[in-house]
Design a protein around this motif. Sequence first.
Motif, mmCIF file in Angstrom:
data_model
loop_
_atom_site.group_PDB
_atom_site.id
_atom_site.type_symbol
_atom_site.label_atom_id
_atom_site.label_comp_id
_atom_site.label_asym_id
_atom_site.label_seq_id
_atom_site.Cartn_x
_atom_site.Cartn_y
_atom_site.Cartn_z
ATOM 1 N N ARG A 185 33.367 110.434 30.042
ATOM 2 C CA ARG A 185 33.446 109.639 31.270
ATOM 3 C C ARG A 185 32.958 108.231 30.970
ATOM 4 N NH1 ARG A 185 35.445 113.605 33.365
ATOM 5 N NH2 ARG A 185 34.998 114.554 35.360
ATOM 6 N N PHE A 186 33.360 107.285 31.806
ATOM 7 C CA PHE A 186 32.813 105.941 31.751
ATOM 8 C C PHE A 186 32.881 105.342 33.143
ATOM 9 C CE2 PHE A 186 37.287 105.544 30.685
ATOM 10 C CZ PHE A 186 37.722 104.543 31.540
ATOM 11 N N MET A 187 32.038 104.348 33.380
ATOM 12 C CA MET A 187 32.031 103.672 34.670
ATOM 13 C C MET A 187 31.608 102.222 34.449
ATOM 14 S SD MET A 187 30.166 104.639 38.275
ATOM 15 C CE MET A 187 28.550 104.749 37.617
ATOM 16 N N THR A 188 32.324 101.305 35.068
ATOM 17 C CA THR A 188 32.007 99.892 34.992
ATOM 18 C C THR A 188 31.744 99.382 36.402
ATOM 19 O OG1 THR A 188 33.525 99.701 33.122
ATOM 20 C CG2 THR A 188 32.791 97.652 34.149
ATOM 21 N N ILE A 189 30.642 98.673 36.565
ATOM 22 C CA ILE A 189 30.262 98.129 37.862
ATOM 23 C C ILE A 189 30.067 96.629 37.725
ATOM 24 C CG2 ILE A 189 28.514 98.154 39.685
ATOM 25 C CD1 ILE A 189 27.839 101.001 38.779
ATOM 26 N N LYS A 190 30.649 95.864 38.631
ATOM 27 C CA LYS A 190 30.448 94.419 38.648
ATOM 28 C C LYS A 190 29.118 94.131 39.330
ATOM 29 C CE LYS A 190 32.817 90.167 39.706
ATOM 30 N NZ LYS A 190 34.030 89.553 40.273
ATOM 31 N N VAL A 191 28.284 93.290 38.710
ATOM 32 C CA VAL A 191 26.966 92.965 39.245
ATOM 33 C C VAL A 191 26.830 91.450 39.409
ATOM 34 C CG1 VAL A 191 25.829 95.019 38.323
ATOM 35 C CG2 VAL A 191 25.941 92.969 36.937
ATOM 36 N N ASP A 192 25.868 91.043 40.245
ATOM 37 C CA ASP A 192 25.622 89.623 40.462
ATOM 38 C C ASP A 192 24.858 88.993 39.308
ATOM 39 O OD1 ASP A 192 26.929 89.652 42.912
ATOM 40 O OD2 ASP A 192 25.104 90.229 43.978
ATOM 41 N N GLU A 193 23.904 89.745 38.739
ATOM 42 C CA GLU A 193 23.159 89.260 37.581
ATOM 43 C C GLU A 193 22.791 90.446 36.704
ATOM 44 O OE1 GLU A 193 18.630 88.662 38.609
ATOM 45 O OE2 GLU A 193 19.883 87.638 40.100
ATOM 46 N N LEU A 194 22.603 90.168 35.412
ATOM 47 C CA LEU A 194 22.284 91.226 34.461
ATOM 48 C C LEU A 194 20.773 91.412 34.372
ATOM 49 C CD1 LEU A 194 24.751 90.283 31.590
ATOM 50 C CD2 LEU A 194 25.005 92.094 33.272
ATOM 51 N N GLU A 195 20.351 92.646 34.183
ATOM 52 C CA GLU A 195 18.940 92.953 33.987
ATOM 53 C C GLU A 195 18.529 92.498 32.589
ATOM 54 O OE1 GLU A 195 16.706 94.587 36.064
ATOM 55 O OE2 GLU A 195 18.213 94.507 37.653
ATOM 56 N N THR A 196 17.434 91.769 32.493
ATOM 57 C CA THR A 196 16.967 91.309 31.184
ATOM 58 C C THR A 196 15.960 92.271 30.573
ATOM 59 O OG1 THR A 196 15.277 89.977 32.267
ATOM 60 C CG2 THR A 196 17.350 88.883 31.719
ATOM 61 N N GLU A 197 15.234 92.993 31.422
ATOM 62 C CA GLU A 197 14.246 93.935 30.908
ATOM 63 C C GLU A 197 14.889 95.305 30.719
ATOM 64 O OE1 GLU A 197 11.943 95.053 34.973
ATOM 65 O OE2 GLU A 197 11.644 93.040 34.181
ATOM 66 N N PRO A 198 14.173 96.254 30.082
ATOM 67 C CA PRO A 198 14.743 97.584 29.865
ATOM 68 C C PRO A 198 15.130 98.266 31.180
ATOM 69 C CG PRO A 198 12.749 97.312 28.575
ATOM 70 C CD PRO A 198 12.858 96.108 29.471
ATOM 71 N N SER A 199 16.185 99.051 31.118
ATOM 72 C CA SER A 199 16.660 99.757 32.303
ATOM 73 C C SER A 199 15.664 100.839 32.712
ATOM 74 C CB SER A 199 18.020 100.394 32.018
ATOM 75 O OG SER A 199 17.866 101.427 31.074
ATOM 76 N N VAL A 200 15.874 101.420 33.863
ATOM 77 C CA VAL A 200 14.997 102.469 34.376
ATOM 78 C C VAL A 200 14.973 103.654 33.418
ATOM 79 C CG1 VAL A 200 14.647 104.077 36.282
ATOM 80 C CG2 VAL A 200 15.385 101.747 36.748
ATOM 81 N N MET A 201 16.101 103.977 32.816
ATOM 82 C CA MET A 201 16.159 105.109 31.885
ATOM 83 C C MET A 201 15.258 104.861 30.670
ATOM 84 S SD MET A 201 18.054 107.371 33.257
ATOM 85 C CE MET A 201 18.522 108.489 31.973
ATOM 86 N N MET A 202 15.243 103.640 30.155
ATOM 87 C CA MET A 202 14.409 103.326 28.998
ATOM 88 C C MET A 202 12.935 103.255 29.412
ATOM 89 S SD MET A 202 16.467 103.326 26.539
ATOM 90 C CE MET A 202 15.687 102.557 25.152
ATOM 91 N N GLN A 203 12.638 102.767 30.604
ATOM 92 C CA GLN A 203 11.262 102.716 31.086
ATOM 93 C C GLN A 203 10.714 104.128 31.235
ATOM 94 O OE1 GLN A 203 11.349 100.453 34.696
ATOM 95 N NE2 GLN A 203 11.850 98.541 33.647
ATOM 96 N N LYS A 204 11.548 105.053 31.729
ATOM 97 C CA LYS A 204 11.134 106.450 31.893
ATOM 98 C C LYS A 204 10.786 107.053 30.537
ATOM 99 C CE LYS A 204 12.758 110.873 33.687
ATOM 100 N NZ LYS A 204 12.910 111.699 32.505
#
Length: 132
Positions: free
Chosen positions: A87-106
Amino acid sequence: MPLYEHIFLARQDVTPQQVEAMVDQYKGVIEQNGGNVEKTEMWGVKSLAYRIKKNRKAHFTMFNLNAPAAAVAEMERQMRINEDILRFMTIKVDELETEPSVMMQKRDRDERKDRERRERDGGFEGGEGEEI
């Protein structure tokens, strides 16, 4: 250029080296079509909520993209052809996250808890007062 977050799931049977090769391949597709990959996070093998094409687990990978729509469309077209991509999913966002994502923080938080538990128990896996 538009900004996107893109996540894809690769079959559990493929090796981490093959997943890295896929990441390099799709980065190349984006760069050839005038975009760039701002950040890549490989989240590892995770359990799926339900079976997808007889798989219970998958390799999860996330891209932060700064690319034209045509580049993203070409990457998605190639992913549809690849049998190792579940599977894959692409989402258009207003700005990109610069810090690690929630998955990496977990993951960092879980590793820190494990390390603290080992230090508290004196580096001994069995726990206190437990016979071996």
